[in-house]
Design an enzyme around this catalytic site. Structure first.
Site, short mmCIF file in Angstrom:
data_model
loop_
_atom_site.label_atom_id
_atom_site.label_comp_id
_atom_site.label_asym_id
_atom_site.label_seq_id
_atom_site.Cartn_x
_atom_site.Cartn_y
_atom_site.Cartn_z
N HIS A 147 -89.87 -64.18 38.90
CA HIS A 147 -89.73 -65.38 38.08
C HIS A 147 -88.79 -65.00 36.94
CE1 HIS A 147 -90.88 -68.45 35.13
NE2 HIS A 147 -91.44 -69.12 36.10
N ASP A 225 -96.51 -58.72 36.21
CA ASP A 225 -96.48 -60.13 35.85
C ASP A 225 -97.60 -60.78 36.65
OD1 ASP A 225 -96.11 -62.82 35.71
OD2 ASP A 225 -94.01 -62.81 36.34
N GLN A 228 -99.31 -65.42 38.49
CA GLN A 228 -99.84 -66.02 39.72
C GLN A 228 -100.96 -65.18 40.33
OE1 GLN A 228 -98.98 -68.99 40.69
NE2 GLN A 228 -97.13 -69.30 39.47
N LYS A 251 -102.29 -71.83 34.11
CA LYS A 251 -102.28 -71.73 35.58
C LYS A 251 -103.67 -71.38 36.12
CE LYS A 251 -97.48 -70.17 35.64
NZ LYS A 251 -96.73 -71.31 36.15
N CYS A 391 -87.76 -71.31 39.24
CA CYS A 391 -87.45 -70.26 38.24
C CYS A 391 -87.38 -68.89 38.90
CB CYS A 391 -88.47 -70.23 37.11
SG CYS A 391 -88.53 -71.74 36.17
#
Ligand code: PLP
Length: 434
Positions: A147, A225, A228, A251, A391
């Protein structure tokens, strides 16, 4: 007394986890959906099907109520006040930190820095680790799966310090090329920063194996990261073997504008501050200042107190349902979607062929049809998906497509919704190509 009139922990537990207690796999979707009133509406006369969860999830009423209760009863600024409301707000804010840190299996609340979301968390690491550890000619390893939030901050750092970016390539079926990663790691590698789960492909990366590889070959800082990952998988930051884990509240059933950075204590202590202002100092002099201890050193200014409260309520909620049950449910939906969508002529699904290696994300292209047009036709059917590069420009470039249409699932989605998605995609193909 703040604690007796406040009763924060007890109230939220009964409204959050209490309301969903006892649910075990398989997940009781009907009961979960009752907690999300937003899902119960029509779009153009058709029941809403919300499949844009990788962009942002919906919020259960327990989270909205926790935020409302905080503002209606307890709000004041944190840490500095001696009055009752300041005490309650501080207690709520620091309790939230403790709750979310425990959820991640951090060594303690001091390892959790509140941020605006994953983007700010990654910018913080890039800035502060960069200043402490990255110099001219050093190397930063990212991937073609990033991303932009885990790419652009490192580009900015590389530019500032004269460092070099190295990009791990992807296999044809949407995985990190681990042989390439191994070949990129070397004595100049200072940072390895990779996604736990890809937002554009859905791939769950083998984060622990990568940690072992990074430790074996380098002394680099290993950043995940988790934007998600945290919403969909049980996360144990210590077991993952990373040094930093970045995530976003919105999220994972929490509010927008709040997220966090988990970091190993020794590293947080070594790093210089990210921004200056109130809250982050120990003592200010005319020409210099000294810093508060981590995590406060990284939290300049009045924080998003209600956001932290809402995020703790979200974690409480997800714990009540169970992350393992959520992941199992999403996997079943994903498997189903992949089977049904594969039956649409000319449709190609990007990412791993095996649904077990995905976290509820199914991006696809239909040969000859624009991804945006497909999403627009689905919208007319009440089905919310996203189209574009998500993104993650390097991903669509890698697979030679300008954009994909992406369906992404969460705990409240149903098999019936997957069926409507497949029907809608079939209709879109007919309208656009026949
Ligand atoms: N990383 C990944 C993998 C994401 O999917 C996202 C958001 O889509 C981000 C980072 C950025 O998150 P936020 O915009 O909440 O800061």
């Amino acid at each position: 007394m703040a604690t007796s009139t406040y009763g924060w922990t007890e109230r939220r537990t009964s409204a959050g986890a209490g309301a969903v207690a006892g649910r075990r796999a398989p997940l009781d979707v009907a009961a979960v959906r009752r907690d999300f009133p937003i899902l119960d509406q029509t779009v153009d006369g058709k029941p809403l099907v919300y499949l844009d969860n990788a962009a942002s999830s919906q919020k259960p009423r327990q989270v909205v109520e926790a935020i409302g209760a905080y503002y209606l009863r307890d709000h004041a600024n944190v840490h500095r006040g001696v009055h009752e409301l300041a005490r309650r707000a501080t207690e709520a804010y620091e309790y939230a930190r403790e709750r979310v840190a425990r959820w991640l299996n951090a060594a303690g609340p001091h390892e959790l820095v509140w941020t605006r979301g994953a983007t700010e968390a990654l910018n913080l690491v890039a800035f502060s680790v960069g200043r402490a550890r990255v110099g001219h000619g050093d190397e930063i390893v990212v991937s073609e799966m990033e991303h932009h939030s885990n790419l652009v901050p490192w580009q900015l750092l590389a530019e500032r310090r004269g460092a070099k970016l190295r990009h791990v390539g992807l296999t044809d079926d949407g995985r990190l090329d681990l042989d390439h990663l191994a070949a990129l790691l070397g004595s100049r590698t200072r940072v390895v920063s990779l996604p736990h789960v890809s937002n554009a492909l859905g791939t769950i990366n083998p984060a622990r194996d990568i940690a072992a590889l990074v430790r074996e070959r380098t002394g680099a800082v290993y950043v995940l990261d988790g934007a998600q990952g945290a919403p969909h998988l049980p996360v144990d930051v210590r077991a993952l073997g990373c040094d930093f884990y970045a995530f976003s509240g919105h999220k994972m059933c929490g509010p927008t504008g709040v997220g966090g950075l988990w970091g190993r204590r020794a590293l947080l202590e070594e790093m210089p501050p990210y921004q200056g202002g109130g809250e982050m100092i120990e003592r200010v002099y005319a020409n210099h200042s000294t810093w508060a201890e981590a995590p406060h050193k990284f939290e300049a200014g009045t924080p998003n107190i209600a956001g932290a409260v809402g995020l703790a309520a979200a974690v409480e909620y997800l714990d009540g349902v169970g992350l393992a049950a959520i992941h199992g449910h999403e996997r079943a939906l994903t498997r189903n979607a992949m089977v049904l969508l594969s039956g649409v002529e000319g449709l190609r699904i990007l990412g791993p062929a095996n649904a077990e290696e995905r976290a509820g994300v199914v991006p696809f292209v239909i040969e000859g049809a624009s991804a945006q047009d497909v999403a627009t036709i689905l919208d007319a059917e009440g089905i919310a998906v996203r189209a574009g590069h998500h993104c993650a420009q390097l991903v669509v470039d890698r697979y030679g497509v300008p954009a994909t249409t992406r369906a992404s699932f969460y705990l409240y989605n149903t098999v019936e919704e997957v069926r409507r998605l497949a029907e809608g995609v079939t209709a879109a193909r007919r309208i656009l190509l026949e």
